[in-house]
Each structure stands twice: as C-alpha cells, then as structure tokens.
Design a protein around this motif. Structure first.
Motif, mmCIF file in Angstrom:
data_model
loop_
_atom_site.group_PDB
_atom_site.id
_atom_site.type_symbol
_atom_site.label_atom_id
_atom_site.label_comp_id
_atom_site.label_asym_id
_atom_site.label_seq_id
_atom_site.Cartn_x
_atom_site.Cartn_y
_atom_site.Cartn_z
ATOM 1 N N PRO A 17 0.910 -1.158 0.030
ATOM 2 C CA PRO A 17 0.033 -0.090 0.019
ATOM 3 C C PRO A 17 0.832 1.264 -0.023
ATOM 4 O O PRO A 17 1.955 1.468 0.382
ATOM 5 N N GLU A 18 0.324 2.427 -0.560
ATOM 6 C CA GLU A 18 1.119 3.612 -0.650
ATOM 7 C C GLU A 18 1.585 3.909 0.703
ATOM 8 O O GLU A 18 2.832 4.517 0.777
ATOM 9 N N ALA A 19 1.132 3.802 1.772
ATOM 10 C CA ALA A 19 1.574 4.090 3.116
ATOM 11 C C ALA A 19 3.012 3.630 3.269
ATOM 12 O O ALA A 19 3.973 3.903 4.064
ATOM 13 N N ALA A 20 3.158 2.449 2.841
ATOM 14 C CA ALA A 20 4.650 1.515 3.165
ATOM 15 C C ALA A 20 5.654 2.370 2.576
ATOM 16 O O ALA A 20 6.900 2.421 2.697
ATOM 17 N N TYR A 21 5.522 3.027 1.106
ATOM 18 C CA TYR A 21 6.420 3.740 0.523
ATOM 19 C C TYR A 21 6.671 5.327 1.167
ATOM 20 O O TYR A 21 7.665 5.736 1.490
ATOM 21 N N THR A 22 5.413 5.993 1.513
ATOM 22 C CA THR A 22 5.522 7.239 2.175
ATOM 23 C C THR A 22 6.127 7.021 3.618
ATOM 24 O O THR A 22 6.752 8.177 3.787
ATOM 25 N N ALA A 23 6.175 6.137 4.135
ATOM 26 C CA ALA A 23 6.812 5.940 5.558
ATOM 27 C C ALA A 23 8.152 5.968 5.468
ATOM 28 O O ALA A 23 8.896 6.880 6.199
ATOM 29 N N VAL A 24 8.882 5.519 4.410
ATOM 30 C CA VAL A 24 10.019 5.457 4.300
ATOM 31 C C VAL A 24 10.496 6.940 3.738
ATOM 32 O O VAL A 24 11.532 7.565 4.164
ATOM 33 N N LEU A 25 9.941 7.575 2.926
ATOM 34 C CA LEU A 25 10.133 8.782 2.354
ATOM 35 C C LEU A 25 10.153 9.779 3.353
ATOM 36 O O LEU A 25 11.105 10.508 3.538
ATOM 37 N N ASP A 26 9.003 9.851 4.335
ATOM 38 C CA ASP A 26 8.839 10.807 5.199
ATOM 39 C C ASP A 26 9.957 10.738 6.422
ATOM 40 O O ASP A 26 10.365 11.877 6.836
ATOM 41 N N ALA A 27 10.181 9.502 6.447
ATOM 42 C CA ALA A 27 11.197 9.333 7.612
ATOM 43 C C ALA A 27 12.812 9.712 7.116
ATOM 44 O O ALA A 27 13.687 9.924 8.173
#
Lengths: 285, 104
Positions: free
Chosen positions: B92-102
């Motif tokens: 899901p999108e959230a898995a990628y945004t989590a890495v990016l945001d961190a």
C-alpha cells in the motif's frame, strides 16, 4: 472494470457469482486449474441436500454450468495481489491487471505452512510468479516447486525463456517437458545466506539462484496486506464482510466445517452483500 | 520533478544527491502494472523533494543486476546515491511514504 471479482472457482466462489449475477452485477471468476479444486478431488459426496452419491467433479461441473449460464465470466489464472484504490480494487493476475468495485475471496483452504527458508528469501530468490520474474533468471539455475496443477506449464515457460530448470514435487507431474529434470521430494528447505543458493529436497541438495514456489493460490494475508485473520482463516462477520471495506470472503477460507453446503451458503451471502455494496457505491458515486 | 525513466548511463547522476525512490518493473508483470499509478502519484506528491524514477528491467538488465533485483516490482530507496531501504512486491502507498517521510 467489473462490479465484482470473485477469487476462486469452487462452490463458494461460483455461488457468490450466481447470486451477484442474479442481482444484475457484472462478475468475473478468477481461478486456477480445476484439478486443484478440493471438490474436484472429492470422490463422493453424500451430505449435499438433494444429491446423494454424487461425485465431486460432477457437482463442480453443475456449479460451473450454472455460473456460466448466469453470465459470470471466467478467467484462469493465479491472483498475485489485490490492491484497494478509491472505491475500487486492482487485481494482478499473472502479467495482467483486472479492476473491480468489490472482491469476494473464495480461495479455499490455503496451506498456511511455508517452506523453511521461504519467507526469509522472499525477493531474494524466492518468487511466486514465473511470468513476472522469470526473465531475471535467464541462463541461471532455478528450481520450480510444483504444488499446483499448472506448475509444469510454468516450468516449461521458464525453460523456454532460457532458465536452467529443475522441477521438484511429491508426485510425478503431468505435462512437464522431458528435458526438465524432475526430482521427487516432499520435504523441502530453501537454503542460502542472504540470497537463495540451493534447495534441499529430502536427502539431496539442488544448487540454484531462484526458487519458484507455485501453489494453487496465494495465502489471503499475502494477497491483501492488512486483511484480518483468525488463526489460519479470514475473519468475517455475518455478512461475510472482512475488515477491508468492499472485500468479502466465503467458503473454506473462512473456517470450518469444510463442507460444500456451507461454502455454497456463505457464497450466496457474500455475493448478495457484495452486490449491495456495489449498489451503494453506484448510488452515492 | 516528474517521474524519470532511468537508464544505466543516467542512473548515478540522477540519484547522486538527495532522496531517490526507484521502481524496478517490467511490462510482463501484472503486479508492476498495478503499482504504477501509486508510483506516479508519489512522483507528483513529492515533486521537488524526492527523485522518483523507474527502471525497466528488460531494457536495463545491468541495473537490475547491480541492485540484485530478483523479484519485481522492487522499489529501492537511495540517499545521496546509497541504498537505504527497499520494498519487494506490491505494498500500500503508506509503506512507501513511511520511508520517504522518515528520510526527508
């Protein structure tokens, strides 16, 4: 785009398809080889109301004919992944993608047990899709773990694109190219430090860089990340709704008893509720 | 910066500085097709902050080999040219945004 995609072509899936079609919704039933169906393998059924001494294949054929006559479309293939988008779902089927407003999971009992070493090497040599990843292993050694009826076909494909294939299964496969070595083994283990280096098959070891593990269907939790389970089964409510809005489940994948009449009943409810869900989407959309 | 289709020649320069996210894919892969709109969306969402690129493993086998991509889709995250994380398979999108945001 279909209104409803049903994953699994057994009694639960076909019952859901018939019910959704009766409510005027477009339906595609996506399932693997019929020989992998639990009902197909059942010699005789005596507890399905109205039928005595009927064979599994006979009953399945009637269910299929009924769904066909109702206008449910049929697609052979293994669903690799389901992704919820806004008010619809993407389903990856081999190299293709289907779209549907609602999904009914009717995958049957999926063997929960993974091979030792399988999960650790996912994406590091372990693959579930020969079509997707085969090209990355051209001219390299791969092992196909054949656990589904269509696995020999996928092994043949890997051979054709230039992989060095060894086929491993507990029983002699049907339709495997004669130039693919076959190893009869039941107890397997995936070996390797960071990436796959070999498969241990009963006593022997087969060196390889890739392992294609081909089961009749993917485990529900892998199919749809975030899907709630109860033990090895999918958690559902009385409407056969899962915790993911728009996703319903029916049949053996929701739990015991693993019986045709229970699957047909649950499929009926799931198909009905999925159609209602789509009605609401369309009315409010 | 919109989505960039990366070649072997262009890769190092494109990922040399800042945060990058690279999607390894191929046309014969259903799950890759499914992930494509998510990656497109992230390219728009993080425009100017993250270099979002795609590598066609069929055209660029060298890059797939270099990153040891053994299953597609694989999404590799890089910071100043060095791999910091990767996600294999459709998430899901959230898995990628989590890495990016961190890592922004």
């Amino acid at each position: 785009m279909y209104d409803i995609a049903v994953i699994g072509g057994g009694p639960a899936g076909l019952s859901a398809a018939v019910q959704a079609r009766a409510r005027g919704r477009s339906v595609v039933v996506i399932g693997g080889d019929v020989r992998d169906n639990a009902l197909y393998k059942t010699e005789r059924i005596d507890n399905y109301l109205g039928f005595t001494g009927v064979t599994g294949p006979e009953l399945l054929e009637r269910f299929e004919a009924h769904a066909r006559a109702m206008g449910a479309e049929r697609r052979e293939g293994r669903v690799l992944s389901v992704m919820p988008m806004e008010n619809m779902f993407y389903l990856a089927v081999g190299s293709e993608v289907e779209q549907a407003r609602a999904v009914v999971l009717a995958t049957g009992v999926v063997q929960a047990g993974k091979l030792p070493g399988e999960a650790e090497h996912l994406g590091a040599g372990v693959s579930y899709c020969a079509t997707c990843d085969g090209m990355l292993y051209r001219s390299r050694q791969v092992v196909v773990v054949g656990r589904s009826a269509d696995a020999p076909r996928e092994a043949n494909y890997l051979k054709e694109i230039g992989c060095q294939v060894t086929y491993v299964s507990p029983r002699q496969p049907e339709g495997l190219r004669p130039d693919i070595p076959f190893v009869q083994a039941g107890k397997l283990r995936v070996l390797g430090d960071r990436t796959v280096e070999a498969v241990q098959a009963d006593g022997g070891t087969i060196p390889c860089e890739g392992v294609f593990i081909l089961r009749p269907s993917m485990a529900p939790a892998e199919l749809l990340p975030g899907l709630e389970l109860e033990g090895n089964y999918i958690r559902v409510d009385r409407s056969m709704a899962t915790n993911v809005p728009g996703v319903f489940a029916a049949g053996d994948c929701t739990g015991l008893p693993l019986q045709v009449s229970k699957a047909v009943g649950e499929g009926q409810v799931a198909g009905h509720r999925a159609a209602e869900y789509v009605d609401t989407l369309i009315q409010t959309g | 910066m919109a989505l960039v289709h990366l070649t072997e020649e262009a890769f190092d320069k494109a990922t040399a500085s800042g945060l990058s996210m690279v999607d390894f894919w191929a046309s014969w892969c259903g799950p890759c097709k499914m992930l494509s709109p998510v990656v497109d969306g992230l390219a728009r969402k993080y425009e100017g902050k993250v270099m979002v690129g795609k590598v066609n493993t069929d055209d660029q086998p060298g890059l797939a080999m270099r990153f040891g991509v053994m299953s597609i889709p694989t999404v590799v995250f890089l910071k100043d040219g060095k791999e910091i994380d990767r996600k294999v398979g459709v998430m899901p999108e959230a898995a990628y945004t989590a890495v990016l945001d961190a890592n922004l």
